[in-house]
Design a protein around this motif. Structure first.
Motif, mmCIF file in Angstrom:
data_model
loop_
_atom_site.group_PDB
_atom_site.id
_atom_site.type_symbol
_atom_site.label_atom_id
_atom_site.label_comp_id
_atom_site.label_asym_id
_atom_site.label_seq_id
_atom_site.Cartn_x
_atom_site.Cartn_y
_atom_site.Cartn_z
ATOM 1 N N ARG A 338 -12.818 10.242 27.870
ATOM 2 C CA ARG A 338 -12.106 10.927 28.972
ATOM 3 C C ARG A 338 -10.629 11.134 28.653
ATOM 4 N N LYS A 339 -10.376 11.535 27.406
ATOM 5 C CA LYS A 339 -8.995 11.857 27.019
ATOM 6 C C LYS A 339 -8.974 13.337 26.692
ATOM 7 N N ARG A 340 -7.816 13.948 26.856
ATOM 8 C CA ARG A 340 -7.738 15.347 26.497
ATOM 9 C C ARG A 340 -7.419 15.495 25.003
ATOM 10 N N PRO A 341 -8.282 16.201 24.245
ATOM 11 C CA PRO A 341 -7.986 16.363 22.815
ATOM 12 C C PRO A 341 -6.724 17.199 22.614
ATOM 13 N N ARG A 342 -5.974 16.872 21.568
ATOM 14 C CA ARG A 342 -4.768 17.648 21.271
ATOM 15 C C ARG A 342 -5.136 18.854 20.427
ATOM 16 N N SER A 343 -4.203 19.793 20.307
ATOM 17 C CA SER A 343 -4.480 21.028 19.562
ATOM 18 C C SER A 343 -4.611 20.752 18.068
ATOM 19 N N THR A 344 -5.103 21.740 17.326
ATOM 20 C CA THR A 344 -5.288 21.550 15.878
ATOM 21 C C THR A 344 -3.955 21.335 15.165
ATOM 22 N N ARG A 345 -2.900 21.847 15.760
ATOM 23 C CA ARG A 345 -1.597 21.632 15.125
ATOM 24 C C ARG A 345 -1.266 20.131 15.089
ATOM 25 N N TRP A 346 -1.521 19.466 16.214
ATOM 26 C CA TRP A 346 -1.310 18.024 16.268
ATOM 27 C C TRP A 346 -2.290 17.305 15.367
ATOM 28 N N TYR A 347 -3.534 17.767 15.398
ATOM 29 C CA TYR A 347 -4.587 17.158 14.586
ATOM 30 C C TYR A 347 -4.183 17.133 13.113
ATOM 31 N N LYS A 348 -3.591 18.254 12.644
ATOM 32 C CA LYS A 348 -3.146 18.302 11.244
ATOM 33 C C LYS A 348 -2.041 17.280 10.982
ATOM 34 N N GLU A 349 -1.189 17.114 11.968
ATOM 35 C CA GLU A 349 -0.123 16.123 11.866
ATOM 36 C C GLU A 349 -0.713 14.708 11.727
ATOM 37 N N TYR A 350 -1.746 14.422 12.541
ATOM 38 C CA TYR A 350 -2.405 13.103 12.459
ATOM 39 C C TYR A 350 -2.992 12.893 11.063
ATOM 40 N N LEU A 351 -3.653 13.941 10.553
ATOM 41 C CA LEU A 351 -4.249 13.825 9.219
ATOM 42 C C LEU A 351 -3.176 13.495 8.182
ATOM 43 N N ASN A 352 -2.047 14.204 8.284
ATOM 44 C CA ASN A 352 -0.936 13.952 7.361
ATOM 45 C C ASN A 352 -0.497 12.498 7.377
#
Ligand SMILES: Nc1ncnc2c1ncn2[C@@H]1O[C@H](COP(=O)(O)OP(=O)(O)O)[C@@H](O)[C@H]1O
Ligand SMILES: [Mg+2]
Length: 398
Positions: A338-352
């Motif tokens: 029940r969390k809102r997923p962040r956008s792919t831009r953020w997702y790429k940041e997490y991967l980094n």
């Protein structure tokens, strides 16, 4: 039931385990003499009531930054006779905002601060008041990259110097992240980076010497075989050059030998300790990650365990996942939580960031495979990552 007599009289291979602890500051810090003397030179004006230049120290974890500064603080304390100067240490992992840091710095001087509820302007005024009595304050901000509003903090501390008549405030920032400089805004960057110093990772030879010094003090005589020290140094320099890792390795290896009732610590023990120490460190790293990072990590571990749907189809080496399928799994997991997923831009940041911490490796797929995409591979074993992350996210062990 054994008595304490019996337990305490059992022979141990350890002479003094505290020497092997990461918080222990040894008397000599080999290979850091030059760094120490340079830092002391930069800070020395404070002892003559002049303002030292600000200094930033950076280097990877376990390169001796904290123990060097602690050593220098001891020297500083021993030398400063009156109250004309002060050097204060702040661990920004714990005090991670401008407000908390100011409160921490002033606490020793302003007794009312023990009660909370004072606003920032009050703290600022107290800082000016204190320094204006003629005190040269050197503030050490260890793990400074953890401060949430660092630009504001640097601005506040730097600006205070314009208002202080006799004394002054200088900053020594210590960071584990090389990239953190880019995150600062240009104004605070130029004030913080008046002087810069780098702590390089230790080489295998250097680690060997550092370990030998601790072996003498921490273990009984002739217990640790030279081959064990060499292996611990070699493994560590291959992985990171992190002296803390090397020390943990020896400590754990000692536990292994002792549990098996041996009075010898061999390279085999170091080999067996390696997995445990790696798991410990992974656990530390993962547990301090923000929640969204942990969800991404969870997504990567679960697809790695069940097997990628695409990898085989596309002929990609096993263990590699596609960035897109991980994002889908991340979205699914967010829904379950029940969390809102962040956008792919953020997702790429997490991967980094996960990549920088060594938890995953990411590589561009090159042309041809589903267009251009990023391939992701998990570093540690996905099963152990699951074990660590799942209770953090879902609260219970399944
Ligand atoms: N040059 C050195 N000589 C002896 N021990 C060292 C040296 N450098 C680091 N250590 C030890 O390694 C561990 C980690 O050092 P630390 O100063 O905490 O690293 P950092 O702050 O850079 O992450 C500590 O236990 C410290 O005593
Ligand atoms: Mg440190």
């Amino acid at each position: 039931m054994p008595g304490f007599d019996q337990i305490l009289s059992k022979r141990s291979i350890f002479k003094d385990v505290t020497v092997l602890s990461p918080h222990f500051v040894p008397k000599d810090l080999p290979f850091r003499e030059r760094h120490i003397s340079e830092i002391m030179t930069v800070l020395s004006p404070a002892l003559k009531c002049q303002k030292p230049r600000n200094l930033i120290i950076y280097g990877k974890t376990g390169t001796g930054k904290t123990c060097c500064i602690k050593k220098i603080m001891e020297e500083f304390e021993g030398y400063r006779k009156d109250k004309g100067s002060s050097m204060q240490y702040v661990n920004c992992r714990i005090y991670n905002s401008r407000y908390r840091i100011l409160q921490r710095i002033l606490r020793d001087y302003v007794p009312e601060l023990d009660k909370s509820g004072f606003g920032l302007p009050f703290l600022y005024e107290k800082l000016i008041e204190l320094a204006s009595t003629g005190v040269q304050m050197v503030i050490v901000l260890d793990e400074v990259d953890m401060v949430k509003d660092l630009d504001e903090l640097v601005y506040t501390l730097t600006r205070s110097n314009d208002e202080i008549k006799k004394g002054g405030v200088s900053i020594v920032g210590i960071s584990n992240k090389l990239s953190f400089k880019d995150a600062l805004d240009p104004r605070s960057r130029s004030s913080l980076y008046e002087t810069e110093m780098i702590f390089e990772p230790y080489t295998a030879e250097q680690l060997q010497k550092i370990l030998l010094q601790r072996v003498d003090a921490g273990f009984e005589k002739n217990v640790v075989e030279p081959a064990a020290v060499n292996l611990a140094a070699a493994i560590t320099s291959q992985e990171s050059g992190d002296a803390r890792f090397a020390l943990k390795l020896l400590n754990k290896a000692g536990d292994v030998a002792e549990q098996e009732g041996r009075m010898k610590l061999t390279d085999h023990d170091v080999e067996s300790a390696r997995k445990m120490v790696e798991l410990d460190l992974t656990m530390e790293t993962v547990n301090t990650l923000p929640e969204m990072h942990q969800i991404v990590l969870y997504a990567i571990a679960s697809i790695t365990l069940t097997g990628s749907k695409y990898s085989r189809l596309e002929g990609v080496e096993s263990g590699f996942l596609f960035s897109g399928e991980v994002y889908e799994e991340y979205e699914n997991t967010c829904k379950k939580l029940r969390k809102r997923p962040r956008s792919t831009r953020w997702y790429k940041e997490y991967l980094n960031e996960l990549d920088m911490l060594g938890l995953i490796t990411t590589t561009p797929s090159g042309k041809g495979i589903r267009g251009q995409t990023t391939l992701i591979k998990m570093g540690p074993s996905p099963a152990s990552i699951m074990e660590i992350v799942r209770p953090n996210l879902f609260g219970v062990k399944e």
